[in-house]
Design an enzyme around this catalytic site. Structure first.
Site, PDB file in Angstrom:
ATOM      1  CE  LYS A   1      -1.217   9.151  -2.633  1.00  0.00           C
ATOM      2  NZ  LYS A   1      -2.379   8.938  -3.627  1.00  0.00           N
TER       3      LYS A   1
ATOM      4  CB  SER B   1      -1.166   9.374   1.737  1.00  0.00           C
ATOM      5  OG  SER B   1      -0.393   8.896   2.909  1.00  0.00           O
TER       6      SER B   1
ATOM      7  CG  ASN C   1      -8.579   4.633  -5.189  1.00  0.00           C
ATOM      8  OD1 ASN C   1      -8.543   4.581  -4.077  1.00  0.00           O
ATOM      9  ND2 ASN C   1      -8.516   3.560  -5.814  1.00  0.00           N
TER      10      ASN C   1
ATOM     11  CB  ALA D   1       8.849   8.821  -4.992  1.00  0.00           C
ATOM     12  CE1 TYR D   2       1.312   6.522  -1.986  1.00  0.00           C
ATOM     13  CE2 TYR D   2       1.793   7.417   0.430  1.00  0.00           C
ATOM     14  CZ  TYR D   2       1.024   6.705  -0.787  1.00  0.00           C
ATOM     15  OH  TYR D   2      -0.383   6.547  -0.403  1.00  0.00           O
TER      16      TYR D   2
ATOM     17  CB  THR E   1      -5.097  -2.290   0.031  1.00  0.00           C
ATOM     18  OG1 THR E   1      -4.007  -1.464   0.272  1.00  0.00           O
ATOM     19  CG2 THR E   1      -6.271  -1.684   0.506  1.00  0.00           C
TER      20      THR E   1
ATOM     21  CB  VAL F   1      -6.722   1.171   3.951  1.00  0.00           C
ATOM     22  CG1 VAL F   1      -7.725  -0.080   3.621  1.00  0.00           C
ATOM     23  CG2 VAL F   1      -7.139   2.130   4.528  1.00  0.00           C
TER      24      VAL F   1
HETATM   25  N1  LIG Z   1      -3.517   1.423   1.943  1.00  0.00           N
HETATM   26  C1  LIG Z   1      -3.438   2.343   2.528  1.00  0.00           C
HETATM   27  O1  LIG Z   1      -3.057   2.166   3.962  1.00  0.00           O
HETATM   28  C2  LIG Z   1      -3.428   3.892   2.141  1.00  0.00           C
HETATM   29  C3  LIG Z   1      -3.154   4.944   2.878  1.00  0.00           C
HETATM   30  C4  LIG Z   1      -3.254   6.500   2.449  1.00  0.00           C
HETATM   31  C5  LIG Z   1      -3.586   6.611   1.209  1.00  0.00           C
HETATM   32  N2  LIG Z   1      -3.806   5.349   0.214  1.00  0.00           N
HETATM   33  C6  LIG Z   1      -4.199   5.811  -1.086  1.00  0.00           C
HETATM   34  O2  LIG Z   1      -5.335   5.013  -1.257  1.00  0.00           O
HETATM   35  C7  LIG Z   1      -5.436   4.814  -2.887  1.00  0.00           C
HETATM   36  C8  LIG Z   1      -5.757   3.294  -3.125  1.00  0.00           C
HETATM   37  O3  LIG Z   1      -4.902   2.638  -2.174  1.00  0.00           O
HETATM   38  P1  LIG Z   1      -4.868   0.958  -2.140  1.00  0.00           P
HETATM   39  O4  LIG Z   1      -4.430   0.801  -0.793  1.00  0.00           O
HETATM   40  O5  LIG Z   1      -6.394   0.511  -2.326  1.00  0.00           O
HETATM   41  O6  LIG Z   1      -3.885   0.354  -3.075  1.00  0.00           O
HETATM   42  P2  LIG Z   1      -3.803  -0.642  -4.052  1.00  0.00           P
HETATM   43  O7  LIG Z   1      -4.436  -1.924  -3.413  1.00  0.00           O
HETATM   44  O8  LIG Z   1      -2.520  -0.906  -4.365  1.00  0.00           O
HETATM   45  O9  LIG Z   1      -4.684  -0.298  -5.232  1.00  0.00           O
HETATM   46  C9  LIG Z   1      -4.325   0.476  -6.245  1.00  0.00           C
HETATM   47  C10 LIG Z   1      -5.166   0.533  -7.249  1.00  0.00           C
HETATM   48  O10 LIG Z   1      -4.623   1.642  -8.128  1.00  0.00           O
HETATM   49  C11 LIG Z   1      -4.505   0.879  -9.555  1.00  0.00           C
HETATM   50  N3  LIG Z   1      -3.595   1.749 -10.458  1.00  0.00           N
HETATM   51  C12 LIG Z   1      -2.104   1.945 -10.072  1.00  0.00           C
HETATM   52  N4  LIG Z   1      -1.631   2.451 -11.186  1.00  0.00           N
HETATM   53  C13 LIG Z   1      -2.708   2.831 -12.087  1.00  0.00           C
HETATM   54  C14 LIG Z   1      -2.643   3.517 -13.244  1.00  0.00           C
HETATM   55  N5  LIG Z   1      -1.449   3.934 -13.949  1.00  0.00           N
HETATM   56  N6  LIG Z   1      -3.864   3.594 -14.029  1.00  0.00           N
HETATM   57  C15 LIG Z   1      -4.854   2.936 -13.457  1.00  0.00           C
HETATM   58  N7  LIG Z   1      -5.018   2.403 -12.304  1.00  0.00           N
HETATM   59  C16 LIG Z   1      -3.744   2.302 -11.394  1.00  0.00           C
HETATM   60  C17 LIG Z   1      -4.140  -0.539  -9.247  1.00  0.00           C
HETATM   61  O11 LIG Z   1      -4.445  -1.234 -10.467  1.00  0.00           O
HETATM   62  P3  LIG Z   1      -3.754  -2.584 -10.658  1.00  0.00           P
HETATM   63  O12 LIG Z   1      -4.383  -3.838  -9.697  1.00  0.00           O
HETATM   64  O13 LIG Z   1      -3.739  -2.729 -12.263  1.00  0.00           O
HETATM   65  O14 LIG Z   1      -2.268  -2.419 -10.229  1.00  0.00           O
HETATM   66  C18 LIG Z   1      -5.139  -0.725  -8.200  1.00  0.00           C
HETATM   67  O15 LIG Z   1      -6.533  -0.877  -8.651  1.00  0.00           O
HETATM   68  C19 LIG Z   1      -3.970   5.168  -3.423  1.00  0.00           C
HETATM   69  O16 LIG Z   1      -4.016   6.574  -3.902  1.00  0.00           O
HETATM   70  C20 LIG Z   1      -3.329   5.226  -2.037  1.00  0.00           C
HETATM   71  O17 LIG Z   1      -2.145   6.139  -2.320  1.00  0.00           O
HETATM   72  C21 LIG Z   1      -3.642   4.029   0.846  1.00  0.00           C
END
Ligand SMILES: NC(=O)c1ccc[n+]([C@@H]2O[C@H](COP(=O)([O-])OP(=O)(O)OC[C@H]3O[C@@H](n4cnc5c(N)ncnc54)[C@H](OP(=O)(O)O)[C@@H]3O)[C@@H](O)[C@H]2O)c1
Length: 238
Positions: free
Chosen positions: A165, A146, A89, A160-161, A196, A194
């Site tokens: 993906k 994603s 994740n 890049a993102y 976040t 989502v």
């Molecule tokens: N939110 C959306 O709308 C959305 C949509 C499509 C896909 N996604 C995908 O869903 C996943 C979770 O996203 P989210 O929205 O929950 O994001 P988020 O709130 O930004 O959380 C990201 C998490 O990843 C951790 N992380 C980042 N780099 C890391 C590393 N090098 N090693 C270990 N942990 C690391 C962060 O830790 P820290 O707290 O230490 O930074 C945080 O716990 C991601 O893969 C994202 O691409 C999200």
């Protein structure tokens, strides 16, 4: 832990979708290993879930660091000797650094750093932890991808993102093929948009809603689908 208990590892789980995924897996009876790169944030997240009566423990994990991945694999081997679920994740979106987000202005360093977390991280985790799944011929790997990585809907913005993906989806396909004929199923998922830190305040979905298809894929029955890309529990185009 009793002999029938299943074990799950979730990366980047101190907040957002990863945290909600830990809660839902633990509610389904999994022993969850909530991992985070920041020890104190991870411990605070675990405290919250333990206060809800859930079986969740913390282990540090920086997915870009091979030593950290190896330490987690050693811990899992010694403490549990098994692993049923890996949710890759942890993810970053770093394109905002490069002014307007045009591909022409994207720095190679931004791409490199994004790939380290979003692609090489899941690859390292798979290399380190799949042997624990193979030991019991049982496993589910869920790569949190994603819609931004869909080639069928590819456009500009966040290059890049997007590239990371798409590459993660390729990893899903390759892994699924290598594990064909085993009881280890590998799938990609788009959680939707989502609310976040990454998704922002305007996103329509809660982290709990974002975690739904992830948990569904993590708990697929034996013989379930592998090598697919999913959203809302439905297959979507690559
Ligand atoms: N939110 C959306 O709308 C959305 C949509 C499509 C896909 N996604 C995908 O869903 C996943 C979770 O996203 P989210 O929205 O929950 O994001 P988020 O709130 O930004 O959380 C990201 C998490 O990843 C951790 N992380 C980042 N780099 C890391 C590393 N090098 N090693 C270990 N942990 C690391 C962060 O830790 P820290 O707290 O230490 O930074 C945080 O716990 C991601 O893969 C994202 O691409 C999200």
């Amino acid at each position: 832990m009793n002999a029938t208990e299943k074990v799950a590892v979730v990366t980047g789980a101190n907040r957002g979708i990863g945290f909600a995924t830990c809660r839902q897996l633990a509610k389904q009876g999994f022993q969850v290993v909530l991992t985070s790169r920041d020890q104190s944030k991870g411990k605070a997240a675990v405290d919250q879930l333990q206060a809800e009566g859930l079986q969740v423990i913390h282990h540090p994990l920086e997915v870009t660091n091979p030593v950290s991945v190896e330490q987690l694999a050693n811990f899992m081997r010694q403490k549990f000797g098994r692993l049923e679920v890996l949710v890759n994740n942890a993810g970053v979106l770093l394109d905002y650094r490069d002014s307007d987000g045009s591909l022409f202005n994207t720095k190679i360093d931004t791409l490199r750093e994004t790939m380290e977390t979003n692609v090489y991280g899941p690859l390292r985790l798979s290399q380190g932890l799949v042997p624990l799944m193979q030991a019991h011929n049982s496993g589910r790997i869920v790569n949190v991808s994603s819609g931004a990585g869909q080639l069928s809907d590819m456009s500009s913005g966040y290059p890049a993102y997007r590239i990371s993906k798409t590459a993660l989806n390729a990893l899903t396909r390759i892994l699924a093929d290598e594990l064909k004929g085993t009881n280890i199923l590998v799938n990609s998922v788009c959680p939707g948009w989502v609310k976040t830190d990454m998704g922002g305040a305007n996103a329509p979905r809660t982290p709990e809603q974002g975690a739904d298809t992830i948990v569904w894929l993590a708990t697929l029955p034996n013989g379930g689908p592998t090598g697919g890309f999913w959203r809302n529990r439905q297959p979507i185009e690559w």
